[in-house]
Design an enzyme around this catalytic site. Structure first.
Site, PDB file in Angstrom:
ATOM      1  N   CYS B 247     -32.900 -14.778 -19.981  1.00 56.34           N
ATOM      2  CA  CYS B 247     -33.422 -14.956 -18.625  1.00 56.34           C
ATOM      3  C   CYS B 247     -34.488 -13.906 -18.292  1.00 56.34           C
ATOM      4  O   CYS B 247     -35.577 -13.950 -18.843  1.00 56.34           O
ATOM      5  CB  CYS B 247     -32.265 -14.931 -17.637  1.00 56.34           C
ATOM      6  SG  CYS B 247     -32.650 -15.725 -16.082  1.00 56.34           S
ATOM      7  N   HIS B 332     -29.057 -19.633 -20.027  1.00 59.40           N
ATOM      8  CA  HIS B 332     -27.878 -18.780 -20.124  1.00 59.40           C
ATOM      9  C   HIS B 332     -26.892 -19.277 -21.181  1.00 59.40           C
ATOM     10  O   HIS B 332     -26.104 -20.161 -20.907  1.00 59.40           O
ATOM     11  CB  HIS B 332     -27.159 -18.723 -18.770  1.00 59.40           C
ATOM     12  CG  HIS B 332     -27.832 -17.827 -17.803  1.00 59.40           C
ATOM     13  ND1 HIS B 332     -27.475 -16.518 -17.631  1.00 59.40           N
ATOM     14  CD2 HIS B 332     -28.874 -18.042 -16.973  1.00 59.40           C
ATOM     15  CE1 HIS B 332     -28.265 -15.955 -16.730  1.00 59.40           C
ATOM     16  NE2 HIS B 332     -29.124 -16.863 -16.317  1.00 59.40           N
ATOM     17  N   ASP B 334     -24.425 -17.686 -22.095  1.00 57.79           N
ATOM     18  CA  ASP B 334     -23.094 -17.255 -21.636  1.00 57.79           C
ATOM     19  C   ASP B 334     -22.434 -18.353 -20.812  1.00 57.79           C
ATOM     20  O   ASP B 334     -21.211 -18.357 -20.651  1.00 57.79           O
ATOM     21  CB  ASP B 334     -23.193 -15.966 -20.828  1.00 57.79           C
ATOM     22  CG  ASP B 334     -24.342 -16.008 -19.839  1.00 57.79           C
ATOM     23  OD1 ASP B 334     -25.484 -15.941 -20.299  1.00 57.79           O
ATOM     24  OD2 ASP B 334     -24.103 -16.112 -18.642  1.00 57.79           O
TER      25      ASP B 334
END
Lengths: 180, 363
Positions: B247, B332, B334
């Site tokens: 990001c 992302h 994650d």
């Protein structure tokens, strides 16, 4: 007596990632894909070479020739048939002045690669020969090393590394087989 | 519930009812298209200074639990919903959204047609907005809004001020905190990485003295161009150590290598963004939250390689450095909340660190 064990050490996603990374590294090292030829060693090396060629095509928008290398007549444990060498290689793209990347699944003793080097030199005099392997398992018997390695898996001689690819086998997978 | 107003910079007025904190607030109004994961989104520091609108009509039905925080002190300016669930129903729930927002001093607004609001934002781009009581005249509010200046030190507000460690046996990874999500630490710890988190203004030298196996640049809020010292840090760092950027980290890597970033009209915020990995042609559905992006033409192809693109609008979503062990993605991996398609990127980071260690062990 203990039965032999089979353990998955590289899964499908990791094989894909390794090939993608090798592709990036080939492009980076050669500063582009001009004069590049991929030489896959039969059987699984050819499939890997095609997969890398496909990635290069998507990234650079250029097609790269894939040479299918049958090295069985160049093996050093073979005693006959030395005269028929040329006949086994199908007609191939000219490799004089090209950069050839040998592609194979497992690098072990280095004897297969030595044979492949002989086979390629018989076809012409390339500018440069490089080596890309999916798995480097160590235990070399010849002074050979890979330029691009998918994954280093240090092994003992008692173990076997088995690479399965979707093109011939059921799934993409690398397993290590230990026989006690 | 008290009647409150949301007034946009272009004069559009939305009426609704206030919940959460009774504070008045000004910020950039943005929308998130995710259907789930409101707790993670509200606590995501990338929403710093923003009024967060959920397009999904019912928010808060699973309450707030103790597991899903992405930061302890969220700095989202406000939460705007169509309807919030006063009585949550979930075995993990510990409080409802109203109690949570009160505790964190974040104002909420409910009863707003968030899909109309989204259409307005899509048309005019993300803009300033004010959430206030409806006792004042619209002219008064609009004037106040037009005079308001949004802060540019957003990363400074959300980054940790002191280093800390998230211990685990294994590879030593330095995480530079620009507003990190806890799930990034979680993913690294899970893969046997000993994580040291450092403040955003840490010098390259300080990081290199820790002799890390790799450095991770996190997500974060705001304009990547507001962080010139970080560009300098990345330029120095990339010569010596593998770097993975997510990001804002991705944008910093791009800027450090001569590319440009621009502000998008309304950004990518949601979990349904399809991204193509160019090499394999594989599509991943990804979780995204960014209002800035790397400009395609500005990327120096001799230095960087574009590895991923968004297939709806062609935004650059992934980069790889041609000469240094550096790669980054705009989305992302994650994935909290969101689909886990990109999780393999953390494994790629691990593989990169391991390979780099083998190559450089003699050096």
């Amino acid at each position: 007596m203990q039965k032999s064990s089979k353990i998955e050490v590289v899964n499908e996603a990791a094989i894909e990632r390794a090939l993608t990374r090798i592709t990036y590294e080939i492009i980076e090292k050669n500063k582009g894909v001009e004069d590049l030829i991929l030489a896959g060693i039969k059987t699984r090396g050819v499939f890997l070479a095609h997969r890398i060629a496909q990635r290069i095509g998507q990234l650079e928008g250029q097609t790269v020739d894939v040479l299918e290398l049958d090295i069985s007549l160049y093996r050093d444990d073979r005693e006959d048939g030395a005269d028929e060498k040329q006949s086994t290689l199908s007609h191939t793209p000219a490799i004089k002045g090209k950069k050839v990347v040998i592609v194979d699944d497992v690098l072990y003793t280095g004897r297969t690669i030595r044979a492949a080097l002989d086979a390629i030199i018989d076809l012409g005099r390339p500018d440069k020969i490089l080596l890309a392997v999916l798995i480097d398992r160590g235990n070399r018997e010849l002074p050979i090393r890979a330029d691009f390695v998918g994954k280093n898996i240090p092994t003992s001689r008692e173990e076997t590394i088995q690479v399965s690819l979707k093109e011939t086998d059921e799934a993409d997978q690398v397993t290590i087989i230990k026989t006690p | 519930m008290r009647k409150r107003l949301l007034v946009l910079e272009d004069g559009t007025v939305f009426k609704g009812y206030g919940f959460g904190s009774p504070r008045e607030t000004i910020g950039e109004v943005v929308f998130n298209t995710g259907m789930t994961g409101y707790q993670e989104s509200i606590t995501d520091q990338s929403y710093n200074g923003q009024l967060l609108t959920f397009t999904f009509p019912l928010i808060g039905n699973a309450g707030i639990n103790r597991d899903d925080y992405e930061s302890i002190f969220p700095t989202t300016r406000a939460v705007i919903v169509k309807e919030f669930a006063r009585r949550p129903s979930n075995w993990r729930s510990q409080m409802n959204l109203d109690e949570f927002l009160k505790e964190k001093d974040i104002p909420g607004l409910t009863g707003v047609d968030t899909r109309r609001l989204t259409r307005v934002i899509r048309e005019h781009g993300a803009m300033k907005a004010i959430l206030t009581d409806d006792t004042r005249s619209i002219e008064d509010i609009t004037y106040q809004l037009s005079q308001a200046k949004l802060p540019v030190n957003q990363v400074e507000q959300v980054s940790t001020t002191r280093p800390y460690v998230s211990p685990q046996n294994g590879r030593k990874v330095v995480v530079v905190d620009y507003g990190l999500k806890h799930s990034i630490l979680h993913e690294l710890n899970k893969r046997e990485c000993h994580v040291t988190v450092l403040p955003h203004d840490t010098k390259a030298e300080t990081i290199l003295n820790l002799k890390p196996d790799g450095v991770m640049l996190t997500n974060g809020p705001g304009d990547p161009k507001d962080l010139p010292q970080a560009h300098e840090m990345v330029r120095e760092l990339q010569k010596h150590v593998p770097i993975f950027g997510i990001c804002l980290g991705h944008q910093l890597i791009a800027l450090a290598n001569g590319a440009e970033t621009y502000k998008m009209t309304f950004g990518h915020r949601g979990f349904n963004h399809p991204v193509r990995e160019i090499a394999t042609g594989k599509i991943d559905f990804t979780s995204q939250n960014h209002g800035y992006a790397v400009s395609d033409e500005s990327v120096n192809k001799e230095e960087l390689m574009i590895t991923h693109v968004e297939i709806n609008d062609g935004t650059v979503e992934g980069l790889r450095h041609r000469h240094h062990p550096v790669f980054s993605v705009q989305y992302h991996p994650d994935a909290a909340p969101g689909p886990h398609d990109g999780a393999g990127l953390f494994d790629q980071f691990i593989e990169l660190m391991d390979a780099w260690k083998v190559e450089n062990k003699d050096a």
